[in-house]
Design a protein around this motif. Structure first.
Motif, PDB file in Angstrom:
ATOM      1  N   HIS A  78      -1.171  -1.274  -4.198  1.00 12.82           N
ATOM      2  CA  HIS A  78      -2.396  -0.493  -4.019  1.00 12.82           C
ATOM      3  C   HIS A  78      -1.958   0.909  -3.624  1.00 12.82           C
ATOM      4  CE1 HIS A  78      -5.735   1.288  -1.731  1.00 12.82           C
ATOM      5  NE2 HIS A  78      -6.532   0.510  -2.434  1.00 12.82           N
TER       6      HIS A  78
ATOM      7  N   VAL B 211      -3.557  -1.423  -8.225  1.00 15.59           N
ATOM      8  CA  VAL B 211      -4.865  -0.886  -7.863  1.00 15.59           C
ATOM      9  C   VAL B 211      -4.679   0.571  -7.464  1.00 15.59           C
ATOM     10  CG1 VAL B 211      -6.886  -1.089  -6.369  1.00 15.59           C
ATOM     11  CG2 VAL B 211      -5.632  -3.151  -7.059  1.00 15.59           C
TER      12      VAL B 211
ATOM     13  N   VAL C 120     -11.726  -4.787  -4.880  1.00 13.67           N
ATOM     14  CA  VAL C 120     -10.269  -4.947  -4.849  1.00 13.67           C
ATOM     15  C   VAL C 120      -9.888  -6.414  -4.645  1.00 13.67           C
ATOM     16  CG1 VAL C 120      -8.169  -4.398  -3.547  1.00 13.67           C
ATOM     17  CG2 VAL C 120      -9.815  -2.600  -4.082  1.00 13.67           C
TER      18      VAL C 120
ATOM     19  N   HIS D 120       0.839  -1.204   0.000  1.00  9.00           N
ATOM     20  CA  HIS D 120       0.000   0.000   0.000  1.00  9.00           C
ATOM     21  C   HIS D 120       0.877   1.258   0.000  1.00  9.00           C
ATOM     22  CE1 HIS D 120      -3.198   2.835   0.926  1.00  9.00           C
ATOM     23  NE2 HIS D 120      -2.462   3.289   1.934  1.00  9.00           N
TER      24      HIS D 120
END
Length: 326
Positions: A129, A154, A314, A48
């Motif tokens: 992400h 993502v 997701v 992330h």
């Protein structure tokens, strides 16, 4: 670029000072974060990447990904989040918080983080992400890395364009080109983030975060940083060729960042979602989109129905694109 031994994951993990049950470790001037008791045999990993005036605290994504066998780590980039709290003083050197004269600086942090994750994964796929400005950075970085980049990407409300009319965006581009070179640290704007204020528990919101690192009063926008962002946006507008599959998430609607907005908790009040939608096809040949009714700018911070809709999109996307059993 930070030097990282890709064959030996970092061992300098210490209990994270911000999240119970998590550990963190330096990777060059950035900082990696993960749950202390990771999955025993994950079928893949997700990294992330936060946005501007932000850092990692969205543990709900870690939990959702774990349910489909994916282990989620995060990186607080240089001059941001935990990297500002480190004792060595290095991460903040060379500029104010979140500042960079080129997004390639943050790309070097992603290189370092990906190297550690690849070593940890031992052949399992690794996805990224990324949110807002982190989304723009990750898109440009993934395009540049080609097949050496992540296995899936993502983007959560990525900062693909400036807000405002076509004319105002053109004028801004020209001004930034000059001012970013001549006065790189000049503050172009500084104002409170009603969005961030509204999200915090002290204002009746649902999230508890460190207001030193995600500031309700906002983070000053400086000329060279915005010039770097704009240069990346203009390059993206000409079309990228991201090699891996991409999912772009955005709210169904935008609105004003004002306490008077009755839908402050159900709209993106930071970016123009129409501009995101228009630029999604420019990312590459394999791009999907999920539009979240009632989503806020960081879809992970939305009210439960919108947040669950986003997390479902997701996890389904990554489960399908990374392979393996769910």
């Amino acid at each position: 670029m930070p030097t990282v031994d890709a064959h030996r994951p970092t061992t300098d993990w210490v209990p994270d000072r911000l999240l119970d049950g998590f550990v963190s470790a330096p990777v060059g001037p950035a900082t990696l974060v993960r749950r202390a008791d990771g999955l025993s045999a994950p079928r893949g990993y997700v990294l992330h990447v936060h946005g501007y005036n932000d850092y990692f605290f969205q543990t709900q994504m870690v939990d959702a990904l774990a349910q489909v066998g994916l282990e989620c780590w995060a990186v607080d980039l240089r001059r941001a989040g935990r990297s500002l709290l480190r004792d060595d003083g290095g991460p903040a050197a060379g500029g104010p918080p979140h500042f960079a004269a080129s997004l390639r600086e943050f790309g070097a942090d992603l290189d370092a983080a990906l190297a550690v994750l690849r070593a940890r994964a031992e052949g399992a796929p690794v996805a990224v992400h990324a949110h807002s400005t982190g989304g723009l950075t990750a898109a440009m970085w993934t395009h540049a890395r080609g097949v050496r980049g992540p296995d899936a990407l993502v983007l959560d409300s990525p900062f693909l364009d400036l807000t405002g009319s076509w004319l105002s965006r053109q004028v801004s581009s020209g001004v930034l080109g000059v001012l970013g070179r001549m006065r790189p640290l000049a503050v172009l704007s500084t104002h409170p983030s009603v969005y961030a204020t509204y999200q915090h528990v002290d204002a009746g919101g649902r999230w508890e975060f460190d207001t030193r690192l995600k500031k309700p009063e906002g983070q000053p926008v400086r000329a060279a940083w915005l010039r770097a962002v704009r240069r990346a946006q203009l390059r993206l507008a000409r079309g990228l060729s991201i090699a891996c599959p991409v999912l772009v998430g955005r709210s169904a609607a935008s609105g004003v960042d004002s306490p008077a907005n009755p839908r402050l908790d159900a709209q993106d009040t930071v970016l123009d979602t129409r501009r995101i939608a228009a630029l999604v096809p420019r990312l590459g040949p394999d791009v999907a989109e999920t539009v979240v009714d009632g989503g806020v700018h960081d879809l992970l911070l939305s009210a439960p129905p919108a947040r669950e809709a986003y997390l479902t999109a997701v996890t389904e996307f990554l489960s399908a694109r990374l392979g393996g059993d769910t």
